[in-house]
Design an enzyme around this catalytic site. Structure first.
Site, mmCIF file in Angstrom:
data_model
loop_
_atom_site.group_PDB
_atom_site.id
_atom_site.type_symbol
_atom_site.label_atom_id
_atom_site.label_comp_id
_atom_site.label_asym_id
_atom_site.label_seq_id
_atom_site.Cartn_x
_atom_site.Cartn_y
_atom_site.Cartn_z
ATOM 1 N N HIS A 118 0.810 -1.216 0.000
ATOM 2 C CA HIS A 118 0.000 0.000 0.000
ATOM 3 C C HIS A 118 0.849 1.275 0.000
ATOM 4 O O HIS A 118 0.354 2.357 -0.292
ATOM 5 C CB HIS A 118 -0.991 0.005 1.178
ATOM 6 C CG HIS A 118 -0.392 0.257 2.518
ATOM 7 N ND1 HIS A 118 -0.070 -0.742 3.407
ATOM 8 C CD2 HIS A 118 -0.072 1.412 3.143
ATOM 9 C CE1 HIS A 118 0.419 -0.220 4.510
ATOM 10 N NE2 HIS A 118 0.421 1.092 4.377
ATOM 11 N N ASP A 148 0.188 -7.720 1.689
ATOM 12 C CA ASP A 148 0.539 -6.300 1.645
ATOM 13 C C ASP A 148 2.044 -6.097 1.586
ATOM 14 O O ASP A 148 2.592 -5.207 2.242
ATOM 15 C CB ASP A 148 -0.060 -5.557 2.844
ATOM 16 C CG ASP A 148 -0.098 -4.051 2.609
ATOM 17 O OD1 ASP A 148 -0.077 -3.635 1.448
ATOM 18 O OD2 ASP A 148 -0.138 -3.299 3.603
ATOM 19 N N GLY A 220 3.811 6.649 8.012
ATOM 20 C CA GLY A 220 5.168 6.757 7.489
ATOM 21 C C GLY A 220 6.055 5.616 7.936
ATOM 22 O O GLY A 220 7.069 5.331 7.308
ATOM 23 N N ASN A 221 5.708 4.951 9.057
ATOM 24 C CA ASN A 221 6.444 3.754 9.489
ATOM 25 C C ASN A 221 6.086 2.547 8.628
ATOM 26 O O ASN A 221 6.776 1.534 8.643
ATOM 27 C CB ASN A 221 6.132 3.405 10.937
ATOM 28 C CG ASN A 221 7.008 4.136 11.933
ATOM 29 O OD1 ASN A 221 6.524 4.927 12.726
ATOM 30 N ND2 ASN A 221 8.309 3.879 11.884
ATOM 31 N N SER A 222 4.976 2.647 7.892
ATOM 32 C CA SER A 222 4.487 1.512 7.141
ATOM 33 C C SER A 222 5.538 0.998 6.166
ATOM 34 O O SER A 222 6.113 1.758 5.385
ATOM 35 C CB SER A 222 3.231 1.919 6.365
ATOM 36 O OG SER A 222 2.642 0.801 5.767
ATOM 37 N N LEU A 277 -4.507 -26.712 -2.426
ATOM 38 C CA LEU A 277 -5.007 -28.032 -2.070
ATOM 39 C C LEU A 277 -6.369 -28.304 -2.699
ATOM 40 O O LEU A 277 -6.673 -29.426 -3.071
ATOM 41 C CB LEU A 277 -5.089 -28.154 -0.545
ATOM 42 C CG LEU A 277 -5.446 -29.505 0.046
ATOM 43 C CD1 LEU A 277 -4.427 -30.568 -0.367
ATOM 44 C CD2 LEU A 277 -5.516 -29.414 1.573
ATOM 45 N N GLY A 278 -7.195 -27.276 -2.795
ATOM 46 C CA GLY A 278 -8.500 -27.431 -3.423
ATOM 47 C C GLY A 278 -9.582 -27.904 -2.483
ATOM 48 O O GLY A 278 -10.390 -28.770 -2.845
ATOM 49 N N VAL A 279 -9.641 -27.338 -1.274
ATOM 50 C CA VAL A 279 -10.706 -27.666 -0.330
ATOM 51 C C VAL A 279 -11.198 -26.387 0.328
ATOM 52 O O VAL A 279 -10.472 -25.396 0.405
ATOM 53 C CB VAL A 279 -10.225 -28.634 0.781
ATOM 54 C CG1 VAL A 279 -9.922 -30.007 0.230
ATOM 55 C CG2 VAL A 279 -9.004 -28.062 1.521
ATOM 56 N N ILE A 281 -12.373 -25.154 4.026
ATOM 57 C CA ILE A 281 -12.126 -25.670 5.372
ATOM 58 C C ILE A 281 -12.578 -24.681 6.432
ATOM 59 O O ILE A 281 -12.815 -23.499 6.153
ATOM 60 C CB ILE A 281 -10.624 -25.977 5.584
ATOM 61 C CG1 ILE A 281 -9.773 -24.740 5.249
ATOM 62 C CG2 ILE A 281 -10.185 -27.183 4.778
ATOM 63 C CD1 ILE A 281 -8.293 -24.917 5.504
#
Length: 485
Positions: A118, A148, A220-222, A277-279, A281
């Site tokens: 961001h 992010d 600004g710390n981001s 994995l295709g589940v 959960i």
């Protein structure tokens, strides 16, 4: 010579001695817990000197359009823009160039830099300022909005000072940490604190693993680093919770064990390549565990198995995944992160608990990004239908052809439609709503109202206090345990 003691002190000593003898400790009584003194570092100065050259200030520039009210339009999609985006003041009604500020850190001597997505999102120009005052233009290598994280690259005619990632899993609540960055655009600044909590989720996102800290973090710390006392990066400062936009000591840093893997993939491929994995959960909650007769509320409960790697390997709805590869699975989030980190195209042993027995299946993982690119079916509105039966705080009716047509279901689809939910019931508190479709009870398919009644009777006969229902909403399934007492 024995000092003269007042009567009160002599009586106190006699009482203490008697208590010590009764407890069997003699005259020397030690506390149950002998605290070890852990003082704060005498100074953070040496650590700050060590890591400062690798921390950078980031300034981004972009041309944005201003709406009629004169306020610049902030690009949408940044999950934490309310905390950190620092755009300019009121505009003049036309396109204008706006700047944003953030932080980052160098991870290699050839100029790779990690920051938050961001911070650089929507930017057409990125400038890096080093602690020495030198400035370089950066190019974007790749981004991962899910965590992010963004990876940048600068070109330098000399090797750059850099820092390394530490093992965030080793950080404990109470450990000292130090944050560095560009708070409020004031330039390089250091703050220190402790790890306040582990494993925080904010979105919650599938890969969220935030370290909470009380080290001061502000706008600004981001994108800046959170260091352990060895000068290793154990987190990337990403968000704060605040009623006023300033630091109140609740800051969040994405754990380094997540960030380092993302950075490696962005560096190699320019994008992420996560295992799939295709589940679908969910967590195994205590009430779900009781309803299933499980000893522990651990693992990831499979609610649905669409076409994909898991289905090909034989995973079924109602399975509890307890182990993935060489690691035990604690909950759904744990499984999601482990699958994401696993290699694509390689078979992984997966242990599932099914009807009281364990089975080991070999699943060859696909790529999540490819799966997510496929179009998902849209949810359909809930139909109106007459009431048929009331139980468990629900008014239920079996599916008919009209309901199937309205929901866009296959003609062979079965189940019981929730027509009404008693707002004083447990079902209401657990989020069931009108239009939800119950397709299983006690891990058996149900089509008729009598099927549900039979499953409830069976659960009571087995001494269960609750029954497990598989509930589908707009194609999204989840298990819900409801009391039958």
């Amino acid at each position: 010579m024995v000092p003269d003691l007042t009567p009160s002190i002599r009586n106190a000593l006699r009482s203490s001695t008697l208590l010590a003898l009764v407890l069997g400790f003699g005259l020397s009584v030690a506390p149950v817990y002998q605290a070890q003194a852990f003082g704060a570092p005498e100074s953070f100065a040496e650590l700050a000197d060590k890591i400062s050259p690798a921390v950078v200030n980031i300034t981004t520039s972009a041309v944005i359009a201003a709406p009629a009210d004169g306020m610049p339009m902030v690009p949408e999609g940044s999950p934490f823009q309310d905390f950190f985006d620092d755009f300019g003041g009121p505009g003049q009604g036309g396109p204008q160039r706006s700047e944003a500020l953030g932080s980052g850190f160098v991870i290699s001597e050839d100029g790779y830099i990690v920051t938050n997505n961001h911070v650089i999102e929507g930017a057409d120009e990125i400038t890096i300022e080093f602690f020495s005052g030198d400035k370089l233009k950066a190019k974007l290598v790749g981004t991962d909005p899910k965590t992010d994280i963004a990876l940048l690259k600068v070109e330098s005619d000399k090797p750059l000072p850099f820092v390394t990632f530490g093992n965030s899993d080793l950080m404990r609540v109470g450990d000292w940490v130090m944050a560095m960055g560009n708070p409020l655009g004031q330039g390089f600044s250091v703050s220190a604190g402790i790890v306040s909590a582990r494993g925080r989720e904010l979105n919650p996102g599938a890969y969220d693993d935030f370290i909470q800290t009380d080290a001061a973090i502000n706008r600004g710390n981001s994108g800046g680093p959170l260091f352990n006392m060895d000068g290793q990066v154990i987190g990337v400062n990403t968000a704060i919770l605040s009623p006023n936009g300033g630091s109140i000591g609740i800051g969040f840093s994405m754990a380094s064990n997540v960030v380092s893997k993302v950075a490696d993939q962005l560096k190699e491929f320019g994008e992420t390549r996560r295992g799939w994995l295709g589940v679908r959960i969910q967590d195994v909650t205590p009430d779900v565990a009781e309803a299933m007769g499980l000893a522990d509320a651990k693992g990831a409960l499979v609610t649905d198995v669409p076409d994909g790697p898991a289905k090909d390997a034989g995973v079924k709805s109602g399975d509890v995944i307890t182990r993935f590869g060489t690691n035990d699975v604690s909950d759904a989030g744990d499984l999601t992160r482990r699958v994401a980190d696993a290699p694509i195209g390689e078979a992984v042993p997966v242990i599932v608990l099914r009807e009281g027995r364990t089975e080991t299946l070999a699943v060859t993982l696909g790529r999540r990004e490819d799966a997510e690119a496929k179009t998902m079916p849209a949810s359909s509105p809930a139909p109106d239908a007459p009431k048929e039966m009331e139980t468990l705080g629900l008014t239920l009716a079996p599916l008919d052809d009209d309901m199937r047509a309205r929901l866009g279901l296959d003609p062979s689809a079965g189940g019981l439609m929730i027509m009404k939910v008693d707002q004083t019931s447990e079902a209401f508190t657990k989020g069931l709503v009108e239009g939800d479709l119950i397709t299983e009870a006690g891990q058996q398919k149900i089509v008729r109202l009598q099927d549900l009644e039979d499953r409830i009777k069976e659960a009571k006969a087995a001494g269960r206090k609750s029954i497990l229902l598989l509930v589908r909403r707009g194609g999204d399934p989840r298990f819900v345990a409801l009391s039958i007492e």
